[in-house]
Design a protein around this motif. Structure first.
Motif, mmCIF file in Angstrom:
data_model
loop_
_atom_site.group_PDB
_atom_site.id
_atom_site.type_symbol
_atom_site.label_atom_id
_atom_site.label_comp_id
_atom_site.label_asym_id
_atom_site.label_seq_id
_atom_site.Cartn_x
_atom_site.Cartn_y
_atom_site.Cartn_z
ATOM 1 N N ASN A 77 0.818 -1.204 0.000
ATOM 2 C CA ASN A 77 0.000 0.000 0.000
ATOM 3 C C ASN A 77 0.856 1.260 0.000
ATOM 4 O O ASN A 77 0.566 2.236 -0.688
ATOM 5 C CB ASN A 77 -0.899 0.018 1.239
ATOM 6 N N LEU A 78 1.905 1.261 0.808
ATOM 7 C CA LEU A 78 2.793 2.419 0.906
ATOM 8 C C LEU A 78 3.359 2.787 -0.465
ATOM 9 O O LEU A 78 3.371 3.961 -0.853
ATOM 10 C CB LEU A 78 3.941 2.136 1.879
ATOM 11 N N PHE A 79 3.811 1.805 -1.184
ATOM 12 C CA PHE A 79 4.450 2.065 -2.478
ATOM 13 C C PHE A 79 3.436 2.430 -3.555
ATOM 14 O O PHE A 79 3.591 3.438 -4.253
ATOM 15 C CB PHE A 79 5.257 0.840 -2.919
ATOM 16 N N VAL A 80 2.399 1.618 -3.689
ATOM 17 C CA VAL A 80 1.446 1.829 -4.786
ATOM 18 C C VAL A 80 0.621 3.102 -4.583
ATOM 19 O O VAL A 80 0.388 3.862 -5.531
ATOM 20 C CB VAL A 80 0.526 0.603 -4.945
ATOM 21 N N SER A 81 0.179 3.371 -3.357
ATOM 22 C CA SER A 81 -0.622 4.577 -3.110
ATOM 23 C C SER A 81 0.198 5.841 -3.327
ATOM 24 O O SER A 81 -0.316 6.850 -3.830
ATOM 25 C CB SER A 81 -1.202 4.563 -1.697
ATOM 26 N N SER A 82 1.490 5.807 -2.954
ATOM 27 C CA SER A 82 2.340 6.987 -3.166
ATOM 28 C C SER A 82 2.556 7.245 -4.649
ATOM 29 O O SER A 82 2.583 8.398 -5.102
ATOM 30 C CB SER A 82 3.691 6.817 -2.459
ATOM 31 N N ILE A 83 2.684 6.181 -5.421
ATOM 32 C CA ILE A 83 2.825 6.318 -6.875
ATOM 33 C C ILE A 83 1.557 6.906 -7.472
ATOM 34 O O ILE A 83 1.592 7.837 -8.290
ATOM 35 C CB ILE A 83 3.132 4.951 -7.520
ATOM 36 N N SER A 84 0.409 6.369 -7.065
ATOM 37 C CA SER A 84 -0.867 6.858 -7.566
ATOM 38 C C SER A 84 -1.067 8.327 -7.207
ATOM 39 O O SER A 84 -1.509 9.126 -8.034
ATOM 40 C CB SER A 84 -2.013 6.014 -6.988
ATOM 41 N N PHE A 85 -0.726 8.678 -5.971
ATOM 42 C CA PHE A 85 -0.886 10.065 -5.533
ATOM 43 C C PHE A 85 -0.026 11.002 -6.380
ATOM 44 O O PHE A 85 -0.460 12.097 -6.741
ATOM 45 C CB PHE A 85 -0.502 10.216 -4.062
ATOM 46 N N PHE A 86 1.173 10.584 -6.709
ATOM 47 C CA PHE A 86 2.073 11.411 -7.522
ATOM 48 C C PHE A 86 1.415 11.802 -8.845
ATOM 49 O O PHE A 86 1.437 12.965 -9.252
ATOM 50 C CB PHE A 86 3.379 10.667 -7.784
ATOM 51 N N PHE A 87 0.812 10.825 -9.509
ATOM 52 C CA PHE A 87 0.209 11.091 -10.810
ATOM 53 C C PHE A 87 -1.038 11.966 -10.692
ATOM 54 O O PHE A 87 -1.253 12.865 -11.509
ATOM 55 C CB PHE A 87 -0.131 9.777 -11.511
ATOM 56 N N TYR A 88 -1.861 11.711 -9.671
ATOM 57 C CA TYR A 88 -3.066 12.531 -9.503
ATOM 58 C C TYR A 88 -2.712 13.939 -9.027
ATOM 59 O O TYR A 88 -3.362 14.913 -9.421
ATOM 60 C CB TYR A 88 -4.035 11.861 -8.526
#
Length: 248
Positions: A56-67
């Motif tokens: 979750n830490l990795f994937v959510s941070s990646i998603s947040f970056f793009f949004y």
């Protein structure tokens, strides 16, 4: 990965990439999907919770970056939920549920996640409504506590709440949920560590696989991506896993 044979490693890795891709595309970390997948592949409960939090830490941070890059993040909508959820998730991270209770509670949450993927809780956008601070704090606390206890980020619950109450648009809810998931997962992981537990080495092996799906999902999701067929398949898989958890 000693938990799986060579054939299952390939199948599991492919499924993990797909799950990370789909969840990241809608601003989620994917914990409910990872937990469902690990349930199907008979991972021990001791590995499931820390693995889900870590991914979750990795994937959510990646998603947040793009949004965030697309200017969908609204800080004023995020802070009320985070203020209450972070300490609650920290407390929840300390809690170690009995295996039977953990599986039942997780199974119920996964049913909700599957129904969301089927479109049942995908509320349409409403006209913008002023956020109610006390209610937002309560929602954040409840979701945070549940997140820390189960090893999820809570975005699967927060997103439909934001849309139903008219507090955010679809893209805004994705941006808010992705950061909400990150801070809850971080707090839950911190509570997990301070509770005297450690992350199994098997959990670390999953990170680079999920990151691939997370990057692709965040990139396409923050633009115009939509894939209903894959979401239906994933929803079916998660529903099957929830039944397996509740009725072993």
């Amino acid at each position: 990965m000693q938990l799986l044979n060579s054939e299952n490693i390939i199948l599991f890795s492919f499924a993990l990439i797909v799950i990370a891709f789909l969840y990241s595309s809608v601003g989620h970390g994917g914990a409910s999907g990872y937990l469902a997948l690990m349930t199907i592949f008979a991972f021990p409960v001791a590995i499931m919770k820390p693995s889900a939090l870590l991914l979750n830490l990795f994937v959510s941070s990646i998603s947040f970056f793009f949004y965030y890059r697309m200017n969908y993040f609204k800080p004023k909508l995020f802070y009320p939920f985070a203020i209450a959820s972070i300490p609650a998730a920290f407390i929840g991270g300390f809690v170690t549920l009995d295996n039977t209770i953990y599986k039942i509670v997780l199974g119920i949450v996964l049913v909700f996640a599957a129904l969301r993927l089927f479109g049942i809780f995908n509320f349409k956008e409403k006209e913008a409504v002023q956020i109610k601070l006390p209610f937002a704090l309560l929602i954040g606390f409840v979701i945070g506590l549940l997140s820390g206890m189960l090893g999820i980020g809570g975005g699967i619950i927060l997103s439909p709440v934001l849309l139903f109450l008219g507090w955010a648009s679809v893209k805004e809810s994705a941006a808010i949920s992705s950061l909400f998931i990150f801070v809850n997962s971080f707090a839950g992981m911190l509570g997990f560590f301070l509770g005297g537990k450690i992350i199994p080495i098997e959990s670390c092996y999953l990170v680079p696989i999920a990151v691939v799906g997370g990057i692709l999902g965040g990139f396409y999701g923050s633009g115009y991506f939509s894939n209903k067929t894959l979401k239906m398949v994933l929803g079916t898989v998660i529903l099957m896993a929830s039944v397996k958890l509740i009725f072993p």
